[in-house]
Design a protein around this motif. Structure first.
Motif, PDB file in Angstrom:
ATOM      1  N   THR A 349       0.829  -1.199   0.000  1.00 21.86           N
ATOM      2  CA  THR A 349       0.000   0.000   0.000  1.00 21.86           C
ATOM      3  C   THR A 349       0.864   1.250   0.000  1.00 21.86           C
ATOM      4  OG1 THR A 349      -1.832  -1.105   1.124  1.00 21.86           O
ATOM      5  CG2 THR A 349      -1.745   1.296   1.271  1.00 21.86           C
ATOM      6  N   ASN A 350       1.876   1.275   0.874  1.00 19.54           N
ATOM      7  CA  ASN A 350       2.773   2.439   0.938  1.00 19.54           C
ATOM      8  C   ASN A 350       3.634   2.544  -0.309  1.00 19.54           C
ATOM      9  OD1 ASN A 350       1.790   3.159   3.427  1.00 19.54           O
ATOM     10  ND2 ASN A 350       3.419   2.154   4.578  1.00 19.54           N
ATOM     11  N   GLU A 351       4.043   1.395  -0.860  1.00 17.49           N
ATOM     12  CA  GLU A 351       4.862   1.420  -2.073  1.00 17.49           C
ATOM     13  C   GLU A 351       4.090   2.019  -3.250  1.00 17.49           C
ATOM     14  OE1 GLU A 351       7.918  -2.341  -1.331  1.00 17.49           O
ATOM     15  OE2 GLU A 351       6.155  -2.602  -2.597  1.00 17.49           O
ATOM     16  N   VAL A 352       2.846   1.584  -3.417  1.00 20.33           N
ATOM     17  CA  VAL A 352       2.041   2.119  -4.515  1.00 20.33           C
ATOM     18  C   VAL A 352       1.784   3.609  -4.298  1.00 20.33           C
ATOM     19  CG1 VAL A 352      -0.192   2.005  -5.684  1.00 20.33           C
ATOM     20  CG2 VAL A 352       1.007  -0.085  -5.103  1.00 20.33           C
ATOM     21  N   GLY A 353       1.591   3.997  -3.041  1.00 21.84           N
ATOM     22  CA  GLY A 353       1.428   5.413  -2.743  1.00 21.84           C
ATOM     23  C   GLY A 353       2.652   6.218  -3.144  1.00 21.84           C
ATOM     24  N   GLU A 354       3.847   5.680  -2.870  1.00 14.28           N
ATOM     25  CA  GLU A 354       5.089   6.354  -3.257  1.00 14.28           C
ATOM     26  C   GLU A 354       5.197   6.468  -4.780  1.00 14.28           C
ATOM     27  OE1 GLU A 354       9.618   5.526  -2.018  1.00 14.28           O
ATOM     28  OE2 GLU A 354       8.788   4.043  -3.404  1.00 14.28           O
ATOM     29  N   ILE A 355       4.852   5.392  -5.488  1.00 11.98           N
ATOM     30  CA  ILE A 355       4.937   5.397  -6.955  1.00 11.98           C
ATOM     31  C   ILE A 355       3.950   6.401  -7.543  1.00 11.98           C
ATOM     32  CG2 ILE A 355       4.506   4.010  -9.017  1.00 11.98           C
ATOM     33  CD1 ILE A 355       5.460   1.573  -7.233  1.00 11.98           C
ATOM     34  N   SER A 356       2.713   6.383  -7.038  1.00 10.23           N
ATOM     35  CA  SER A 356       1.691   7.290  -7.553  1.00 10.23           C
ATOM     36  C   SER A 356       2.087   8.746  -7.334  1.00 10.23           C
ATOM     37  CB  SER A 356       0.351   6.992  -6.874  1.00 10.23           C
ATOM     38  OG  SER A 356      -0.647   7.882  -7.320  1.00 10.23           O
ATOM     39  N   ALA A 357       2.565   9.059  -6.131  1.00 13.91           N
ATOM     40  CA  ALA A 357       3.001  10.433  -5.851  1.00 13.91           C
ATOM     41  C   ALA A 357       4.170  10.824  -6.752  1.00 13.91           C
ATOM     42  CB  ALA A 357       3.386  10.571  -4.383  1.00 13.91           C
ATOM     43  N   GLY A 358       5.054   9.848  -7.036  1.00 14.84           N
ATOM     44  CA  GLY A 358       6.188  10.127  -7.919  1.00 14.84           C
ATOM     45  C   GLY A 358       5.748  10.439  -9.338  1.00 14.84           C
ATOM     46  N   LEU A 359       4.728   9.734  -9.831  1.00 15.32           N
ATOM     47  CA  LEU A 359       4.220  10.002 -11.181  1.00 15.32           C
ATOM     48  C   LEU A 359       3.538  11.369 -11.250  1.00 15.32           C
ATOM     49  CD1 LEU A 359       2.803   6.476 -12.111  1.00 15.32           C
ATOM     50  CD2 LEU A 359       4.919   7.539 -12.920  1.00 15.32           C
ATOM     51  N   LYS A 360       2.865  11.738 -10.171  1.00 11.70           N
ATOM     52  CA  LYS A 360       2.269  13.076 -10.117  1.00 11.70           C
ATOM     53  C   LYS A 360       3.374  14.131 -10.183  1.00 11.70           C
ATOM     54  CE  LYS A 360      -0.689  16.412  -9.197  1.00 11.70           C
ATOM     55  NZ  LYS A 360      -1.628  16.910 -10.237  1.00 11.70           N
ATOM     56  N   ARG A 361       4.455  13.916  -9.431  1.00 11.87           N
ATOM     57  CA  ARG A 361       5.574  14.873  -9.442  1.00 11.87           C
ATOM     58  C   ARG A 361       6.247  14.911 -10.806  1.00 11.87           C
ATOM     59  NH1 ARG A 361       6.530  12.594  -4.305  1.00 11.87           N
ATOM     60  NH2 ARG A 361       8.178  11.273  -5.156  1.00 11.87           N
ATOM     61  N   LEU A 362       6.333  13.752 -11.475  1.00 11.46           N
ATOM     62  CA  LEU A 362       6.937  13.703 -12.813  1.00 11.46           C
ATOM     63  C   LEU A 362       6.217  14.674 -13.744  1.00 11.46           C
ATOM     64  CD1 LEU A 362       7.816  10.472 -14.819  1.00 11.46           C
ATOM     65  CD2 LEU A 362       6.610  12.362 -15.893  1.00 11.46           C
ATOM     66  N   GLY A 363       4.894  14.587 -13.777  1.00 12.73           N
ATOM     67  CA  GLY A 363       4.131  15.472 -14.651  1.00 12.73           C
ATOM     68  C   GLY A 363       4.315  16.934 -14.302  1.00 12.73           C
ATOM     69  N   MET A 364       4.290  17.241 -13.000  1.00 16.25           N
ATOM     70  CA  MET A 364       4.423  18.629 -12.567  1.00 16.25           C
ATOM     71  C   MET A 364       5.822  19.160 -12.862  1.00 16.25           C
ATOM     72  SD  MET A 364       1.518  19.676 -11.216  1.00 16.25           S
ATOM     73  CE  MET A 364       1.905  20.985 -10.061  1.00 16.25           C
ATOM     74  N   ALA A 365       6.850  18.346 -12.587  1.00 15.36           N
ATOM     75  CA  ALA A 365       8.224  18.801 -12.773  1.00 15.36           C
ATOM     76  C   ALA A 365       8.559  19.040 -14.238  1.00 15.36           C
ATOM     77  CB  ALA A 365       9.198  17.785 -12.169  1.00 15.36           C
ATOM     78  N   LEU A 366       8.064  18.164 -15.131  1.00 17.69           N
ATOM     79  CA  LEU A 366       8.387  18.279 -16.550  1.00 17.69           C
ATOM     80  C   LEU A 366       7.327  19.057 -17.327  1.00 17.69           C
ATOM     81  CD1 LEU A 366       9.795  14.711 -17.365  1.00 17.69           C
ATOM     82  CD2 LEU A 366      10.985  16.736 -16.504  1.00 17.69           C
ATOM     83  N   ASP A 367       6.259  19.480 -16.638  1.00 12.42           N
ATOM     84  CA  ASP A 367       5.176  20.244 -17.268  1.00 12.42           C
ATOM     85  C   ASP A 367       4.550  19.453 -18.420  1.00 12.42           C
ATOM     86  OD1 ASP A 367       3.561  22.518 -17.299  1.00 12.42           O
ATOM     87  OD2 ASP A 367       4.714  23.465 -18.898  1.00 12.42           O
ATOM     88  N   VAL A 368       4.243  18.191 -18.140  1.00  9.65           N
ATOM     89  CA  VAL A 368       3.602  17.310 -19.113  1.00  9.65           C
ATOM     90  C   VAL A 368       2.407  16.636 -18.440  1.00  9.65           C
ATOM     91  CG1 VAL A 368       5.777  16.846 -20.312  1.00  9.65           C
ATOM     92  CG2 VAL A 368       5.003  15.284 -18.513  1.00  9.65           C
ATOM     93  N   ALA A 369       1.526  16.066 -19.235  1.00 14.52           N
ATOM     94  CA  ALA A 369       0.462  15.227 -18.686  1.00 14.52           C
ATOM     95  C   ALA A 369       1.006  13.811 -18.518  1.00 14.52           C
ATOM     96  CB  ALA A 369      -0.748  15.217 -19.614  1.00 14.52           C
ATOM     97  N   CYS A 370       0.833  13.246 -17.334  1.00 14.12           N
ATOM     98  CA  CYS A 370       1.244  11.864 -17.083  1.00 14.12           C
ATOM     99  C   CYS A 370      -0.017  11.000 -17.071  1.00 14.12           C
ATOM    100  CB  CYS A 370       1.979  11.755 -15.753  1.00 14.12           C
ATOM    101  SG  CYS A 370       2.541  10.076 -15.379  1.00 14.12           S
TER     102      CYS A 370
END
Length: 480
Positions: A349-370
């Motif tokens: 549960t915590n691992e998937v939470g970390e991955i999901s939050a990371g994908l959200k940050r990916l989109g925000m950091a690179l200014d793309v839709a993930c």
């Protein structure tokens, strides 16, 4: 422990003095609250050069939040009780107050503190790697560590850019965007390539995190491919990280879908088996020529972590930019195959939470839709009504929390075919029930329902699309 101000013990004295100036700015009676607003979004406690400074920074911000001002009496209960800390505290306060940065100069000091923190982090990672390699450690694992550290620095640099704006400026930008959409006929920043889905959601925006969630066989990968090809056709570069299928498998699905858009369907399974006609191979070659000119990349390297995908996506973005394209969508197929960092010791549960939050940050950091695909739990199969719900998201509710959009592709024909097979195999088969099931399977054969179950910026609802799963075709139903 931080250095006593009268004695230069800190190895990075320039960074230490900038840290003093930042904390001092928060102590100024009339402008401390304004200074806190400037530093809070960019500067974290771990950016400071030692734990004592981090504790002071955190205590000052907490005190400002709760009391609106700072004094020694208000801070004291929040500070460490270490005797050495207490001995140095008065001198530190005096030095911080004396070196306080003005609100005007503060952003430059914040930049210096962050840069020094990044230097320390990179130097530590390099030192740890060299020590481990000399001791005979596995270079693969330490290469991953260096990638993750480098991505953390680059992402922090992109995230730490000043993003504050006055309400008036923000409103101006929002209204200008609305006016531009009206002038363009409501064309979104990044189109799904599906008119009905664009109408329901307003399309995608840079920074959006969209999740396509469904059980196997619902068309998640086909929808992902259709979205990315359509976006690329409209000028938005696309990168698909395929963690489930090889590049060639994705490419075959893509070319069959493209060649089948408005003609006779070309089944990718049949092509894979070498069963195709001369006309079909001609159409596939023509589709290949069209697709080759689109800004699309498929990356099927196994086991990529979120930091590794972010680093690769950043390189793809720069490569697209050199060729005159803007990276618009990063796709991930699928979340369940993305490895976690290991810090949660197998707690899925915590691992998937970390991955999901990371994908959200990916989109925000690179200014793309993930856009990420996700599996649903098996409990869907136990219900009479197989249409998914948000509670069906597998492993972690944080996917729902992080996502700006959650879409459920659903094919009733998939379950109708299974029901029909079960009825036909039953002893004393009910012919009326079989005929009903046959009619349902026929009526829903080419229907893909996409339920928008969460949309942060708009309403929920469903759209019905045309699909041919054998050819991988997904398009609007108009004109079918």
């Amino acid at each position: 422990m931080f250095a006593e101000p009268a004695i230069k013990r800190n190895p990075d004295q320039a960074a230490f003095e900038c840290e003093l100036a930042v904390i001092g700015s928060l102590l100024v009676p009339l402008t401390g609250a304004e200074a806190a607003g400037i530093v809070r979004a960019r500067l974290r406690p771990e950016h400071f050069s030692d734990g004592a400074l981090s504790a002071v920074y955190r205590a000052v911000l907490d005190t400002l939040d709760q009391r609106g001002c700072v004094s020694l009496a208000l801070l004291k209960p929040r500070l460490p009780s270490d005797p050495e800390f207490i001995r140095l505290w008065p001198g530190f306060m005096a030095s911080a107050a004396a070196s306080a940065a003005t609100v005007y100069d503060l952003p430059g000091y914040v930049d210096a503190v962050i840069q020094a923190a990044n230097r320390r982090m990179l130097a530590q990672a390099a030192s740890d790697t060299m020590t481990a390699l000399r001791a005979g450690a596995d270079p693969t694992e330490h290469a991953r560590l260096l990638i993750e550290t480098g991505d953390a620095v680059l992402s922090a640099a992109e995230w730490s850019r000043p993003s504050n704006a006055s309400l008036g400026d923000a409103i101006d930008r929002a209204l200008n965007d609305a006016e531009q959409r009206k002038a363009n006929g409501s064309v979104p920043a990044i189109s799904w390539g599906l008119t009905d889905l664009d109408r329901q959601t307003g399309g995608l925006e840079p920074g959006d995190y969209a999740v396509l969630a469904g059980r196997p066989g619902m068309g998640k990968t086909a929808l992902m491919i259709a979205i990315m090809l359509a976006a690329a056709q409209r000028g938005s570069g696309s990168v698909l990280f395929s963690l489930e299928m090889k590049t060639e498998q994705i490419a075959l699905r893509a070319v069959c879908a493209w060649a089948s858009r408005w003609g006779e369907p070309i089944d990718f399974f049949e092509v894979r088996q070498g069963r195709y006609t001369s006309d079909e191979i001609r159409r596939l070659r023509e589709a290949k020529a069209e697709l080759s000119s689109l800004p699309v990349r498929i990356d099927s390297a196994a086991g990529l972590s979120v930091p590794e995908m972010t680093a690769r996506a950043r390189r793809y973005r720069d490569d697209f930019a050199r060729k005159g394209h803007r990276l618009g969508i990063v796709g991930v197929d699928y979340i369940g195959l993305v490895p976690a960092s290991g810090r949660y010791g197998g707690n899925r549960t915590n691992e998937v939470g970390e991955i999901s939050a990371g994908l959200k940050r990916l989109g925000m950091a690179l200014d793309v839709a993930c856009v990420a695909a996700s599996q649903l739990s098996r409990q869907v199969e136990t219900r009479d009504n197989k249409r998914p719900m948000l509670s069906d998201l597998r492993d972690s509710g944080t996917i729902e929390q992080d996502a700006d959009l959650v879409l459920f592709p659903y094919r009733e024909s998939y379950y109708a075919a299974k029901e029909l097979e079960k009825l036909r195999a039953a002893p004393n088969a009910d012919q009326a029930a079989i005929m009903d099931a046959e009619q349902t399977a026929m009526d829903t054969e080419n229907v893909l329902e996409v339920a928008v179950e969460k949309q942060r910026q708009g309403p929920t609802g469903s759209v019905r699309l045309f699909c041919n799963m054998g050819a991988g075709v997904i398009r609007d139903r108009a004109g079918c």
